[in-house]
Every structure is written in structure tokens, then in C-alpha cells.
Design a protein around this motif. Structure first.
Motif, mmCIF file in Angstrom:
data_model
loop_
_atom_site.group_PDB
_atom_site.id
_atom_site.type_symbol
_atom_site.label_atom_id
_atom_site.label_comp_id
_atom_site.label_asym_id
_atom_site.label_seq_id
_atom_site.Cartn_x
_atom_site.Cartn_y
_atom_site.Cartn_z
ATOM 1 N N GLY A 79 56.605 -56.033 -51.874
ATOM 2 C CA GLY A 79 56.768 -54.623 -52.221
ATOM 3 C C GLY A 79 58.129 -54.078 -51.860
ATOM 4 N N GLY A 80 58.634 -54.447 -50.684
ATOM 5 C CA GLY A 80 59.968 -54.001 -50.266
ATOM 6 C C GLY A 80 61.065 -54.581 -51.151
ATOM 7 N N GLY A 81 60.919 -55.872 -51.509
ATOM 8 C CA GLY A 81 61.881 -56.479 -52.416
ATOM 9 C C GLY A 81 61.870 -55.828 -53.787
ATOM 10 N N GLY A 82 60.673 -55.510 -54.276
ATOM 11 C CA GLY A 82 60.551 -54.818 -55.565
ATOM 12 C C GLY A 82 61.182 -53.436 -55.524
ATOM 13 N N PHE A 83 61.014 -52.734 -54.403
ATOM 14 C CA PHE A 83 61.628 -51.411 -54.227
ATOM 15 C C PHE A 83 63.143 -51.533 -54.322
ATOM 16 C CE2 PHE A 83 63.696 -48.498 -51.208
ATOM 17 C CZ PHE A 83 63.374 -47.286 -51.787
ATOM 18 N N LEU A 84 63.715 -52.503 -53.620
ATOM 19 C CA LEU A 84 65.170 -52.693 -53.648
ATOM 20 C C LEU A 84 65.664 -53.062 -55.035
ATOM 21 C CD1 LEU A 84 65.754 -54.599 -50.292
ATOM 22 C CD2 LEU A 84 66.350 -52.223 -50.817
ATOM 23 N N GLN A 85 64.920 -53.912 -55.745
ATOM 24 C CA GLN A 85 65.330 -54.312 -57.091
ATOM 25 C C GLN A 85 65.347 -53.135 -58.054
ATOM 26 O OE1 GLN A 85 66.444 -57.147 -58.498
ATOM 27 N NE2 GLN A 85 66.508 -58.132 -56.501
ATOM 28 N N PRO A 133 55.641 -50.181 -50.807
ATOM 29 C CA PRO A 133 54.284 -50.665 -50.566
ATOM 30 C C PRO A 133 53.640 -49.808 -49.494
ATOM 31 C CG PRO A 133 55.878 -52.098 -49.503
ATOM 32 C CD PRO A 133 56.654 -51.119 -50.350
ATOM 33 N N GLY A 134 52.315 -49.761 -49.454
ATOM 34 C CA GLY A 134 51.623 -48.938 -48.475
ATOM 35 C C GLY A 134 51.944 -49.338 -47.057
#
Length: 97
Positions: free
Chosen positions: A90-96, A70-71
Motif C-alpha cells: 500500500g505504501g509503495g502504491g501511494f508513492l507510485q 493503506p489502513g
């Protein structure tokens, strides 16, 4: 069947109201995989550490796309619940991914 779950959450604001305030978030890994000693691991990391991880993944990924973070946001917006929630998702989505 081996199963591994990775995610993020639990954002916290540190030093709120001061010039050096920041937000960090929790990351976790749950697994039943035989290659792991600990079946559950949790860490707290700042945005810059996720940015570092992304750069390292990009160096080694070859043609595999590395997900976006995320930005960073303009200035510190740590007191904004909306900002923190966007960053958490956004951080959770990145990790997933």
C-alpha cells in the motif's frame, strides 16, 4: 528522455516484542533528471510520516485527487508478516501514484 522512478519497500520491525515497537519502510527515488543533484535517494519513514505527507499534498492539490494510504490497522500488528506486506504494498502504491 528524463525518467524518474519512485517506490517503497524493505519494511523493518524495530523494538519487536516491546510496548514501543514500530515498523518503518524504505522509500526510494531514481532519476536521470538534470534538476536532481543525487540520482538516487533513499529514506526510511514511519506510517505517521506518510500520513503527514498525504495531508500536505491534500492541502495543496486543489482538485487533483490524492491517493489513499493503506489502513493503519487495529493496534500494533508488526509481528504479522501479512500485515507488513499489505502495508509495504500500500505504501509503495501511494508513492507510485
Amino acid at each position: 528522455q528524463e525518467l524518474t522512478t519512485v517506490g517503497g519497500g524493505d519494511p523493518r520491525v524495530h523494538n519487536e516484542g516491546s510496548w514501543n515497537s514500530y515498523v518503518d519502510g524504505g522509500g526510494f527515488l531514481h532519476t536521470n533528471g538534470g534538476g536532481f543533484t543525487a540520482k538516487t535517494s533513499c529514506v526510511r519513514r514511519r506510517y505517521r510520516e506518510f500520513a503527514w505527507l498525504r495531508r500536505q499534498l491534500q492541502k495543496n492539490a486543489g482538485l487533483v485527487p490524492v491517493p489513499e494510504l493503506p489502513g493503519k490497522g487495529g493496534g500494533f500488528a508488526g509481528s504479522s508478516d501479512e500485515f507488513i506486506e499489505r502495508r509495504r504494498q500500500g505504501g509503495g502504491g501511494f508513492l507510485q501514484r
